[in-house]
Design a protein around this motif. Structure first.
Motif, PDB file in Angstrom:
ATOM      1  N   ILE A 273       1.015  -1.124  -0.165  1.00 50.57           N
ATOM      2  CA  ILE A 273       0.022  -0.167  -0.102  1.00 50.57           C
ATOM      3  C   ILE A 273       0.930   1.197  -0.038  1.00 50.57           C
ATOM      4  O   ILE A 273       0.516   2.092  -0.702  1.00 50.57           O
ATOM      5  CB  ILE A 273      -0.838  -0.165   1.254  1.00 50.57           C
ATOM      6  CG1 ILE A 273      -2.195  -1.125   1.051  1.00 50.57           C
ATOM      7  CG2 ILE A 273      -1.505   1.401   1.401  1.00 50.57           C
ATOM      8  CD1 ILE A 273      -2.562  -1.234   2.354  1.00 50.57           C
ATOM      9  N   TYR A 274       1.960   1.176   0.960  1.00 53.47           N
ATOM     10  CA  TYR A 274       2.656   2.401   0.874  1.00 53.47           C
ATOM     11  C   TYR A 274       3.420   2.709  -0.345  1.00 53.47           C
ATOM     12  O   TYR A 274       3.547   3.918  -0.799  1.00 53.47           O
ATOM     13  CB  TYR A 274       3.744   2.298   1.967  1.00 53.47           C
ATOM     14  CG  TYR A 274       2.915   2.483   3.471  1.00 53.47           C
ATOM     15  CD1 TYR A 274       2.173   3.629   3.747  1.00 53.47           C
ATOM     16  CD2 TYR A 274       3.121   1.660   4.645  1.00 53.47           C
ATOM     17  CE1 TYR A 274       1.450   3.736   5.277  1.00 53.47           C
ATOM     18  CE2 TYR A 274       2.492   1.514   5.699  1.00 53.47           C
ATOM     19  CZ  TYR A 274       1.627   2.690   6.190  1.00 53.47           C
ATOM     20  OH  TYR A 274       1.111   2.705   7.147  1.00 53.47           O
ATOM     21  N   VAL A 275       4.023   1.816  -1.203  1.00 58.03           N
ATOM     22  CA  VAL A 275       4.789   1.797  -2.163  1.00 58.03           C
ATOM     23  C   VAL A 275       3.967   2.163  -3.133  1.00 58.03           C
ATOM     24  O   VAL A 275       4.390   3.075  -4.122  1.00 58.03           O
ATOM     25  CB  VAL A 275       5.407   0.609  -2.649  1.00 58.03           C
ATOM     26  CG1 VAL A 275       6.126   0.660  -3.807  1.00 58.03           C
ATOM     27  CG2 VAL A 275       6.608   0.188  -1.459  1.00 58.03           C
ATOM     28  N   LEU A 276       2.768   1.780  -3.384  1.00 57.50           N
ATOM     29  CA  LEU A 276       1.847   2.225  -4.392  1.00 57.50           C
ATOM     30  C   LEU A 276       1.262   3.510  -4.265  1.00 57.50           C
ATOM     31  O   LEU A 276       1.109   4.309  -5.312  1.00 57.50           O
ATOM     32  CB  LEU A 276       0.737   1.020  -4.428  1.00 57.50           C
ATOM     33  CG  LEU A 276       0.729  -0.227  -5.041  1.00 57.50           C
ATOM     34  CD1 LEU A 276      -0.421  -1.276  -4.789  1.00 57.50           C
ATOM     35  CD2 LEU A 276       1.275  -0.184  -6.491  1.00 57.50           C
ATOM     36  N   ARG A 277       1.031   3.882  -2.986  1.00 61.81           N
ATOM     37  CA  ARG A 277       0.861   5.250  -2.863  1.00 61.81           C
ATOM     38  C   ARG A 277       1.934   6.511  -3.629  1.00 61.81           C
ATOM     39  O   ARG A 277       1.553   7.392  -4.101  1.00 61.81           O
ATOM     40  CB  ARG A 277       0.854   5.720  -1.195  1.00 61.81           C
ATOM     41  CG  ARG A 277      -0.354   5.334  -0.821  1.00 61.81           C
ATOM     42  CD  ARG A 277      -0.623   5.822   0.704  1.00 61.81           C
ATOM     43  NE  ARG A 277      -1.631   5.430   1.660  1.00 61.81           N
ATOM     44  CZ  ARG A 277      -2.050   5.487   2.826  1.00 61.81           C
ATOM     45  NH1 ARG A 277      -0.885   6.307   3.379  1.00 61.81           N
ATOM     46  NH2 ARG A 277      -2.989   5.197   3.414  1.00 61.81           N
ATOM     47  N   ALA A 278       3.118   5.989  -3.000  1.00 58.14           N
ATOM     48  CA  ALA A 278       4.389   6.837  -3.757  1.00 58.14           C
ATOM     49  C   ALA A 278       4.315   6.824  -5.282  1.00 58.14           C
ATOM     50  O   ALA A 278       4.727   7.828  -5.723  1.00 58.14           O
ATOM     51  CB  ALA A 278       5.469   6.236  -3.077  1.00 58.14           C
ATOM     52  N   LEU A 279       3.876   5.500  -6.001  1.00 55.86           N
ATOM     53  CA  LEU A 279       3.865   5.651  -7.340  1.00 55.86           C
ATOM     54  C   LEU A 279       2.696   6.344  -7.884  1.00 55.86           C
ATOM     55  O   LEU A 279       3.042   7.004  -8.770  1.00 55.86           O
ATOM     56  CB  LEU A 279       3.717   4.147  -7.711  1.00 55.86           C
ATOM     57  CG  LEU A 279       3.553   3.927  -9.173  1.00 55.86           C
ATOM     58  CD1 LEU A 279       4.740   4.296  -9.865  1.00 55.86           C
ATOM     59  CD2 LEU A 279       3.350   2.513  -9.341  1.00 55.86           C
ATOM     60  N   VAL A 283       2.972   9.594 -10.528  1.00 57.29           N
ATOM     61  CA  VAL A 283       2.328   9.630 -11.893  1.00 57.29           C
ATOM     62  C   VAL A 283       1.266  11.031 -11.757  1.00 57.29           C
ATOM     63  O   VAL A 283       1.130  11.754 -12.853  1.00 57.29           O
ATOM     64  CB  VAL A 283       1.338   8.456 -11.911  1.00 57.29           C
ATOM     65  CG1 VAL A 283       0.578   8.648 -13.202  1.00 57.29           C
ATOM     66  CG2 VAL A 283       2.286   7.359 -12.069  1.00 57.29           C
ATOM     67  N   PHE A 284       0.721  11.170 -10.715  1.00 60.68           N
ATOM     68  CA  PHE A 284      -0.378  12.436 -10.776  1.00 60.68           C
ATOM     69  C   PHE A 284       0.451  13.653 -10.904  1.00 60.68           C
ATOM     70  O   PHE A 284      -0.080  14.465 -11.622  1.00 60.68           O
ATOM     71  CB  PHE A 284      -0.899  12.415  -9.304  1.00 60.68           C
ATOM     72  CG  PHE A 284      -1.758  13.588  -9.067  1.00 60.68           C
ATOM     73  CD1 PHE A 284      -2.874  13.950  -9.801  1.00 60.68           C
ATOM     74  CD2 PHE A 284      -1.563  14.465  -8.058  1.00 60.68           C
ATOM     75  CE1 PHE A 284      -3.783  14.850  -9.614  1.00 60.68           C
ATOM     76  CE2 PHE A 284      -2.404  15.757  -7.896  1.00 60.68           C
ATOM     77  CZ  PHE A 284      -3.386  15.866  -8.629  1.00 60.68           C
ATOM     78  N   ALA A 299      -9.262   8.091  -7.557  1.00 62.96           N
ATOM     79  CA  ALA A 299      -9.820   6.576  -7.380  1.00 62.96           C
ATOM     80  C   ALA A 299      -8.824   5.599  -6.989  1.00 62.96           C
ATOM     81  O   ALA A 299      -9.002   4.915  -6.216  1.00 62.96           O
ATOM     82  CB  ALA A 299     -10.385   6.112  -8.868  1.00 62.96           C
ATOM     83  N   ALA A 300      -7.558   5.906  -7.618  1.00 60.24           N
ATOM     84  CA  ALA A 300      -6.287   5.116  -7.137  1.00 60.24           C
ATOM     85  C   ALA A 300      -5.965   5.293  -5.872  1.00 60.24           C
ATOM     86  O   ALA A 300      -5.881   4.671  -4.854  1.00 60.24           O
ATOM     87  CB  ALA A 300      -5.151   5.393  -8.246  1.00 60.24           C
ATOM     88  N   MET A 301      -5.897   6.787  -5.306  1.00 59.86           N
ATOM     89  CA  MET A 301      -5.847   6.951  -3.902  1.00 59.86           C
ATOM     90  C   MET A 301      -7.020   6.490  -3.010  1.00 59.86           C
ATOM     91  O   MET A 301      -6.281   5.916  -1.832  1.00 59.86           O
ATOM     92  CB  MET A 301      -5.525   8.465  -3.651  1.00 59.86           C
ATOM     93  CG  MET A 301      -4.099   8.920  -4.045  1.00 59.86           C
ATOM     94  SD  MET A 301      -2.641   8.092  -3.042  1.00 59.86           S
ATOM     95  CE  MET A 301      -3.175   8.601  -1.407  1.00 59.86           C
TER      96      MET A 301
END
Length: 394
Positions: A273-279, A283-284, A299-301
């Motif tokens: 979850i934490y790594v995906l948040r950084a990604l 991108v945003f 939606a992703a966040m």
């Protein structure tokens, strides 16, 4: 159901505070840092008070704690509407609502779930309650936007104060007439012993450090993203829809995290979850800023928003049992709220000095990567305790 409705109202109202940043600061001629500092104080008080609310709920049950929280919530929202100085705004929006949130959100509600749901279904039940509460966030954001459209911002806050009092009848559904620590469990430690054991446990320390990052990221985004979008020329309703989308997709994210926690090691879920948040944040910031890019980001966040909460709390219960669960969960949440304090305050502080949120966005990315690494060494096994001598129970 009662717990989900209470979370819907409590977290739903709180989720929309960012919508009030510009109306209040413009009406009062305050800086953004003034508003941000009050919300930062709210998050810090929420975390600190959560420890003591958890102690009371562990000992006497959640019913009275939620009643007190609902009353303080209403008083805080009313004071937030009519505070005429930064100090009064900090005391009402900050201190009163902070204490109110401590008594009406996860530490207290999850304590009831932990004491009344078997271990093999606990992560799922926590995810379900969080998902139901998250759906409330999705419903409350458009509601708050409509209130601000129909009335002025002060009257809208008074209406929300009345809505906060609706938590009181639902607290009745969380009464525990014969408070039990859980089937087969006894209170074999004093508070001091439980705290010493937890804070000397390396995995507990790592869990707290990761949850600090969670608080920094989500509260910075929730409070400052509406203003960030308006600064870049997007219409006000884009921010309302964005926060509502976060709430909607949070439903699926929190429920999925709870279900996955029944089958996978929770530390891997948290790390991902934490790594995906950084990604997602990266991108945003890289993509052109349009309403569609905002909605995709939201939606992703949303999928990653509070999905940390069920596995984090489940790990605490798994490691230390249920006797002091609300209190220990309160300490973990306090770490989250220290991160929240820094995220929301730094957002306002650095914006006023640089005219941009860029530095805080980059900090959020870096912290996400760090938290992903910190969760990997966590050991989820129950602690092994030496038997206490007869009569030594506290």
């Amino acid at each position: 159901m009662s717990g989900a409705i209470i979370l819907t109202l409590s977290m739903g109202i709180r989720h929309g505070f960012g919508l009030w940043l510009q109306p209040i600061t413009q009406a009062q001629n305050w800086s953004r840092e003034t508003f941000a500092l009050a919300i930062a104080i709210q998050n810090l008080v929420w975390g600190l008070a959560g420890i003591f609310m958890g102690m009371v709920a562990d000992r006497f049950g959640a019913f009275l704690v939620i009643l007190l929280g609902a009353v303080l919530y209403a008083l805080g929202l009313w004071g937030m509407a009519y505070a005429s100085t930064p100090l009064m705004f900090a005391l009402t929006a900050g201190v009163l609502i902070g204490v109110a949130l401590a008594g009406t959100t996860y530490s207290v509600i999850y304590g009831v779930i932990g004491r009344n749901v078997s271990a093999n279904k606990r992560s799922w039940a926590m995810g379900l309650a969080a998902a139901a509460g998250s759906f409330g966030q999705f419903l409350m954001l458009p509601t708050e936007g409509l209130l601000m459209h129909w009335f002025d911002w002060q009257i809208a806050l008074v209406v929300l104060a009345a809505a906060a009092l609706l938590m009181m009848p639902f607290a009745w559904g969380l009464r525990e007439p014969q408070l039990r620590i859980g089937a087969g469990h006894v209170r074999e430690q004093s508070i001091v012993q439980a705290l010493r054991e937890a804070f000397q446990h390396r995995s507990f320390q790592l869990l707290m450090a990761g949850f600090f990052v969670c608080g920094f990221q989500v509260v910075f985004i929730a409070v400052h993203m509406p203003s960030y979008l308006r600064d870049h020329g997007l219409a006000p309703q884009v921010a309302s829809y964005a926060l509502a989308l976060i709430g909607l997709f949070n439903v699926f994210g929190t429920y999925a995290a709870g279900v996955l926690g029944q089958h996978l090691q929770k530390k891997y879920i948290l790390s991902a979850i934490y790594v995906l948040r950084a990604l997602v944040i990266s991108v945003f910031l890289w993509a052109p800023l349009t309403p569609m890019s905002v909605y995709v980001f939201s939606a992703a966040m949303g999928l990653l928003w509070l999905s940390t909460v069920p596995p984090t709390n489940a790990v605490v219960a798994q490691m230390f049992g249920l006797a002091h669960f609300s209190m220990l969960g309160g300490f973990v949440f306090f770490s989250h709220q220290v991160g929240s304090f820094l995220g929301v305050w730094l957002g306002g502080f650095l914006y006023d000095r640089t005219g941009s949120y860029d530095v805080v966005w980059f900090i959020a990315i870096g912290l996400g990567l760090v938290a992903g690494l910190l969760n990997l060494p966590i050991k989820e096994a129950a602690v092994v305790r030496q038997p206490l001598a007869q009569g030594a129970n506290a």
